[in-house]
Design a protein around this motif. Structure first.
Motif, PDB file in Angstrom:
ATOM      1  N   ASP A  88     -12.122 103.989 -42.308  1.00 20.18           N
ATOM      2  CA  ASP A  88     -13.561 103.769 -42.522  1.00 20.18           C
ATOM      3  C   ASP A  88     -13.881 102.295 -42.765  1.00 20.18           C
ATOM      4  O   ASP A  88     -14.882 101.778 -42.255  1.00 20.18           O
ATOM      5  CB  ASP A  88     -14.057 104.592 -43.717  1.00 20.18           C
ATOM      6  CG  ASP A  88     -14.158 106.069 -43.406  1.00 20.18           C
ATOM      7  OD1 ASP A  88     -13.996 106.442 -42.226  1.00 20.18           O
ATOM      8  OD2 ASP A  88     -14.382 106.852 -44.346  1.00 20.18           O
ATOM      9  N   ASP A  92     -16.400 100.326 -40.475  1.00 17.05           N
ATOM     10  CA  ASP A  92     -17.619  99.783 -41.086  1.00 17.05           C
ATOM     11  C   ASP A  92     -17.577  98.266 -41.270  1.00 17.05           C
ATOM     12  O   ASP A  92     -18.536  97.679 -41.764  1.00 17.05           O
ATOM     13  CB  ASP A  92     -17.853 100.429 -42.453  1.00 17.05           C
ATOM     14  CG  ASP A  92     -18.155 101.920 -42.351  1.00 17.05           C
ATOM     15  OD1 ASP A  92     -18.544 102.367 -41.249  1.00 17.05           O
ATOM     16  OD2 ASP A  92     -17.998 102.632 -43.353  1.00 17.05           O
ATOM     17  N   GLU A 164     -17.716 111.770 -38.676  1.00 16.24           N
ATOM     18  CA  GLU A 164     -17.682 110.308 -38.597  1.00 16.24           C
ATOM     19  C   GLU A 164     -18.075 109.822 -37.197  1.00 16.24           C
ATOM     20  O   GLU A 164     -18.752 108.789 -37.061  1.00 16.24           O
ATOM     21  CB  GLU A 164     -16.277 109.803 -38.944  1.00 16.24           C
ATOM     22  CG  GLU A 164     -15.923 109.917 -40.420  1.00 16.24           C
ATOM     23  CD  GLU A 164     -16.693 108.934 -41.286  1.00 16.24           C
ATOM     24  OE1 GLU A 164     -17.353 108.015 -40.741  1.00 16.24           O
ATOM     25  OE2 GLU A 164     -16.647 109.090 -42.515  1.00 16.24           O
TER      26      GLU A 164
END
Length: 308
Positions: A88, A92, A164
């Motif tokens: 993640d 991100d 996701e």
């Protein structure tokens, strides 16, 4: 030390030993490789260990082989979380995690090579996810529990990854996603691996049916993610992230932020009421029921702390 604290500690120690055993001998002469394993352990072993706690809450007080299975399951869900965090942060482009460097940033800085840091983060996250499957199918778990445990973990990981994928796709400028779309992606990326898998694995270790935990977990997961969206709304708006709050504002551009926060807070409270009701109605041991209700109360307190 009470039972829950001891069980969580045992899961952490089990996971620490497992991660140490994964380090290859070549790491001693390849500093960036050694740092990769060290950073994966740092990120995975840090935090509040909510998922491990939920395994042991869902299991209740166990002994013998059942307890050892719960310990392994607690280690596995923490490892899933660690793998997802590594991935993640890369997805991100977050350079920090809990006030320290994220995995890809730490490795890229050490190697003085951004691409290497990114590459190692993908591989380390993969290692963590496959390691979780290894743990739930390992020798500490009774043979009859291994296949259902693997199925629980695999289904949770797949659902989270689907969530996701949607979450990232929603960031595309021309995406026509709605508030319901974001609600669904939130649910998929959080409920399955944070609540459903841990509570089901706990029940499995205890030899109880896992089905009663599903509805409870889904309600808790919805509340958890929407609370997180409310708590982090300022940073999310600044970084143009897609959350329940930003989707609500996009749906009603003339609406007030405070109204959006209040609406989502009420939705969260509804989810928590559902979780409480399902927990009280389910046939659960007293210690399991009280443990789940403690989670509900703590989430209500967290929401109230936001002034909503």
């Amino acid at each position: 030390m009470n039972y829950l604290t001891k069980a969580m500690t045992d899961s952490q120690e089990f996971l620490k030993g497992y991660l140490t055993a994964q380090v290859p001998g070549s790491a001693s002469v390849t500093p960036v490789l050694a740092h990769s394993y060290s950073e994966l352990a740092r990120i995975t072993l840090a935090g509040k260990h909510i998922r491990s706690k939920l395994v042991h809450i869902g299991a209740g007080h166990l002994e013998g082989s059942s307890y050892r299975a719960a310990v392994a399951f607690g280690a596995a869900v923490n490892l899933v979380h660690g793998g997802f965090l590594v991935h993640d942060d890369f997805v991100d482009a977050d350079c920090t995690r809990r006030g320290e460097m994220s995995f890809h940033n730490s490795l890229g800085t050490m190697a003085d090579d951004v691409h290497m840091g990114d590459s190692l983060s993908v591989l380390a996250g993969d290692l963590a996810l496959t390691g979780a499957i290894d743990l739930v199918s390992g020798s500490e778990v009774p043979a009859l529990l291994r296949a259902p445990a693997v199925r629980i973990v695999v289904e949770a990981m797949m659902e989270s990854i689907h969530g996701e994928l949607s979450d990232v796709a929603h960031r595309e400028k021309t995406s026509a996603h709605t508030l319901d779309d974001v609600r669904l992606s939130n649910h998929r990326k959080t409920s399955a691996y944070t609540f459903r898998a841990p509570l089901m694995l706990g029940a499995l270790a205890a030899g109880r049916p896992t089905e009663p935990m599903i509805g409870i977990a889904d309600a808790l997961g919805s509340a958890y993610q929407s609370t997180d969206d409310v708590t982090g709304h300022r940073e999310d708006i600044a970084k143009e992230r897609v959350t329940m709050v930003t989707a609500r504002l996009r749906q009603d551009p003339k609406g007030l932020l405070q109204d959006a926060l209040a609406d989502i807070a009420e939705e969260t409270r509804h989810s928590l009421r559902t979780a409480r009701s399902l927990t009280r109605e389910a046939e659960l041991p007293d210690d399991v029921r009280e443990g789940v209700l403690d989670i509900v109360r703590s989430m209500e307190d967290n929401l109230a702390a936001q002034g909503l």
